[in-house]
Write an enzyme that holds these catalytic residues in place. Structure first.
Site, PDB file in Angstrom:
ATOM      1  CB  VAL A  58      -1.005   0.036   1.173  1.00 31.00           C
ATOM      2  CG1 VAL A  58      -1.978  -1.122   1.102  1.00 31.00           C
ATOM      3  CG2 VAL A  58      -0.302   0.087   2.532  1.00 31.00           C
ATOM      4  CG  ASN A  84      -7.252  -4.469   7.926  1.00 26.22           C
ATOM      5  OD1 ASN A  84      -7.635  -4.416   9.096  1.00 26.22           O
ATOM      6  ND2 ASN A  84      -6.351  -5.372   7.524  1.00 26.22           N
ATOM      7  CE1 TYR A 157      -1.062   1.199  14.598  1.00 27.42           C
ATOM      8  CE2 TYR A 157      -2.119   2.002  16.592  1.00 27.42           C
ATOM      9  CZ  TYR A 157      -2.092   1.136  15.519  1.00 27.42           C
ATOM     10  OH  TYR A 157      -3.085   0.197  15.364  1.00 27.42           O
ATOM     11  CB  ALA A 158      -0.851   8.411  18.384  1.00 26.86           C
ATOM     12  CB  ALA A 159       0.999  11.040  14.066  1.00 26.43           C
ATOM     13  CE  LYS A 161      -3.894   2.327  12.717  1.00 33.00           C
ATOM     14  NZ  LYS A 161      -4.459   1.648  11.538  1.00 33.00           N
TER      15      LYS A 161
HETATM   16  P1  NDP Z   1      -2.019  -7.727  11.364  1.00 33.40           P
HETATM   17  O1  NDP Z   1      -0.576  -7.364  11.494  1.00 33.40           O
HETATM   18  O2  NDP Z   1      -2.461  -9.069  11.846  1.00 33.40           O
HETATM   19  O3  NDP Z   1      -2.518  -7.542   9.869  1.00 33.40           O
HETATM   20  C1  NDP Z   1      -2.127  -6.456   9.086  1.00 33.40           C
HETATM   21  C2  NDP Z   1      -1.925  -6.953   7.691  1.00 33.40           C
HETATM   22  O4  NDP Z   1      -1.455  -5.856   6.890  1.00 33.40           O
HETATM   23  C3  NDP Z   1      -0.854  -8.045   7.631  1.00 33.40           C
HETATM   24  O5  NDP Z   1      -1.275  -9.091   6.795  1.00 33.40           O
HETATM   25  C4  NDP Z   1       0.328  -7.301   7.065  1.00 33.40           C
HETATM   26  O6  NDP Z   1       1.253  -8.093   6.371  1.00 33.40           O
HETATM   27  C5  NDP Z   1      -0.367  -6.329   6.127  1.00 33.40           C
HETATM   28  N1  NDP Z   1       0.535  -5.260   5.711  1.00 33.40           N
HETATM   29  C6  NDP Z   1       1.582  -4.737   6.376  1.00 33.40           C
HETATM   30  N2  NDP Z   1       2.211  -3.825   5.625  1.00 33.40           N
HETATM   31  C7  NDP Z   1       1.550  -3.778   4.441  1.00 33.40           C
HETATM   32  C8  NDP Z   1       1.742  -3.051   3.239  1.00 33.40           C
HETATM   33  N3  NDP Z   1       2.746  -2.172   3.101  1.00 33.40           N
HETATM   34  N4  NDP Z   1       0.879  -3.253   2.217  1.00 33.40           N
HETATM   35  C9  NDP Z   1      -0.131  -4.151   2.333  1.00 33.40           C
HETATM   36  N5  NDP Z   1      -0.350  -4.876   3.440  1.00 33.40           N
HETATM   37  C10 NDP Z   1       0.484  -4.692   4.479  1.00 33.40           C
HETATM   38  O7  NDP Z   1      -2.819  -6.561  12.117  1.00 33.40           O
HETATM   39  P2  NDP Z   1      -4.288  -6.553  12.749  1.00 33.40           P
HETATM   40  O8  NDP Z   1      -5.189  -7.467  12.036  1.00 33.40           O
HETATM   41  O9  NDP Z   1      -4.130  -6.662  14.209  1.00 33.40           O
HETATM   42  O10 NDP Z   1      -4.694  -5.041  12.443  1.00 33.40           O
HETATM   43  C11 NDP Z   1      -5.390  -4.640  11.273  1.00 33.40           C
HETATM   44  C12 NDP Z   1      -5.654  -3.148  11.363  1.00 33.40           C
HETATM   45  O11 NDP Z   1      -6.365  -2.861  12.554  1.00 33.40           O
HETATM   46  C13 NDP Z   1      -4.375  -2.303  11.418  1.00 33.40           C
HETATM   47  O12 NDP Z   1      -4.563  -1.117  10.692  1.00 33.40           O
HETATM   48  C14 NDP Z   1      -4.224  -2.010  12.903  1.00 33.40           C
HETATM   49  O13 NDP Z   1      -3.498  -0.825  13.119  1.00 33.40           O
HETATM   50  C15 NDP Z   1      -5.687  -1.874  13.314  1.00 33.40           C
HETATM   51  N6  NDP Z   1      -5.929  -2.105  14.725  1.00 33.40           N
HETATM   52  C16 NDP Z   1      -5.688  -3.337  15.297  1.00 33.40           C
HETATM   53  C17 NDP Z   1      -5.948  -3.537  16.634  1.00 33.40           C
HETATM   54  C18 NDP Z   1      -5.715  -4.861  17.303  1.00 33.40           C
HETATM   55  O14 NDP Z   1      -5.914  -4.951  18.540  1.00 33.40           O
HETATM   56  N7  NDP Z   1      -5.335  -5.895  16.589  1.00 33.40           N
HETATM   57  C19 NDP Z   1      -6.472  -2.451  17.482  1.00 33.40           C
HETATM   58  C20 NDP Z   1      -6.690  -1.222  16.775  1.00 33.40           C
HETATM   59  C21 NDP Z   1      -6.430  -1.071  15.444  1.00 33.40           C
HETATM   60  P3  NDP Z   1       2.405  -8.892   7.190  1.00 33.40           P
HETATM   61  O15 NDP Z   1       1.864 -10.254   7.328  1.00 33.40           O
HETATM   62  O16 NDP Z   1       3.610  -8.774   6.356  1.00 33.40           O
HETATM   63  O17 NDP Z   1       2.607  -8.207   8.503  1.00 33.40           O
END
Ligand code: NDP
Length: 247
Positions: A58, A84, A157-159, A161
């Site tokens: 992304v 996401n 991260y805060a900035a 989000k």
């Molecule tokens: P995960 O790390 O499990 O999933 C995130 C996914 O995004 C992974 O598959 C990751 O790939 C992929 N990713 C990372 N970098 C890129 C990139 N450059 N391009 C495309 N895909 C990419 O995270 P979560 O499921 O926990 O979180 C999902 C979202 O929810 C995030 O935005 C997170 O900030 C937000 N969030 C999560 C919370 C939680 O408690 N889990 C709480 C609040 C918000 P890879 O496998 O390589 O890491």
């Protein structure tokens, strides 16, 4: 919007919350398409659920533009985009110990801003372009976080989000004339597979700070996305799903 038959693009959908969105929305009759950076995760998802996907970073503008062009040509414009994909790279702003003082590394800042903020901007822009061009009255859902309020060790991260929430409101105001909506979800601590691997003792300590007394389930966040997609009057707002937890 009815979910059945709709094109739903999910970034970072190979695992975690993104995968949950894809599986649940497929079960509701939607047509999810997942992009992520690890081929193994995409292959496993396809094998397990039949949900298609491809590699897309992304932060790569050229590839993102190309992806949304190709996707639209084949399937029609996306009806839903879920931004996401997200990472953390935590560090305290300044760390002072007895013999040294450290600064927040610029590289941690850039990594998180590139993926969590610029990535949302780029994918959101391309999805909106094709929605408007093809007259699709779609919705863009950006995944924020409880950390948008500001959180220890998470300047970057805060900035990102909280910046993402401001973008969401701006897009909602600008795109409403085209019938396109934008909304955000700010989850609290969610029991993803990765979180589930944390020691129970630590999980209990986290849960004790949450008024609900537990972490959230991934399915509870995905039901929130379902609500946003289905409720056409929901626009330009962020839904906080955090069990009452405030940072
Ligand atoms: P995960 O790390 O499990 O999933 C995130 C996914 O995004 C992974 O598959 C990751 O790939 C992929 N990713 C990372 N970098 C890129 C990139 N450059 N391009 C495309 N895909 C990419 O995270 P979560 O499921 O926990 O979180 C999902 C979202 O929810 C995030 O935005 C997170 O900030 C937000 N969030 C999560 C919370 C939680 O408690 N889990 C709480 C609040 C918000 P890879 O496998 O390589 O890491």
């Amino acid at each position: 919007m009815d979910i059945a038959g709709k094109n739903i693009v999910i970034t970072g959908g190979g695992r975690g919350l993104g995968k949950q969105f894809a599986v649940d929305l497929k079960n509701l009759g939607g047509k999810p398409y997942v992009v992520d950076v690890i081929q193994n995760d995409l292959d496993a998802l396809k094998e397990e659920t039949g949900i298609p996907g491809e590699i897309l970073d992304v932060t790569d503008e050229e590839k993102i533009v190309d992806f949304f062009e190709r996707f639209t040509e084949t399937n029609g414009a996306p009806d839903v985009l879920i931004n996401n994909a997200g990472i953390t790279a935590d560090h305290f702003f300044i760390i002072k110990s007895e013999d040294k003082i450290e600064k927040f590394p610029r590289s941690n800042w850039d990594k998180v801003i590139d993926i969590n903020l610029t990535g949302v901007f780029l994918c959101g822009r391309e999805a909106a372009y094709h929605m408007v061009k093809h007259g699709v009255k779609g919705v863009i859902i950006n995944i924020s976080s409880i950390s948008k309020a500001g959180n220890l060790g998470q300047t970057n991260y805060a900035a990102a989000k909280s910046g993402l929430v401001a973008m969401t409101v701006t897009w909602a105001k600008e795109l409403a004339r085209h019938g396109v909506r934008a909304a955000a979800i700010a989850p609290g601590y969610i029991l993803t597979d990765m979180v589930a691997k944390i020691e129970q003792r630590v999980l209990d300590k986290i849960a004790s700070r949450i008024p609900a007394g537990r972490l959230g389930e991934m399915e509870e966040i995905s039901r929130t996305a379902q609500y946003i997609i289905e409720c056409d009057f929901f626009n330009g707002r962020v839904i906080e799903v955090d069990g009452g937890h405030r940072l």
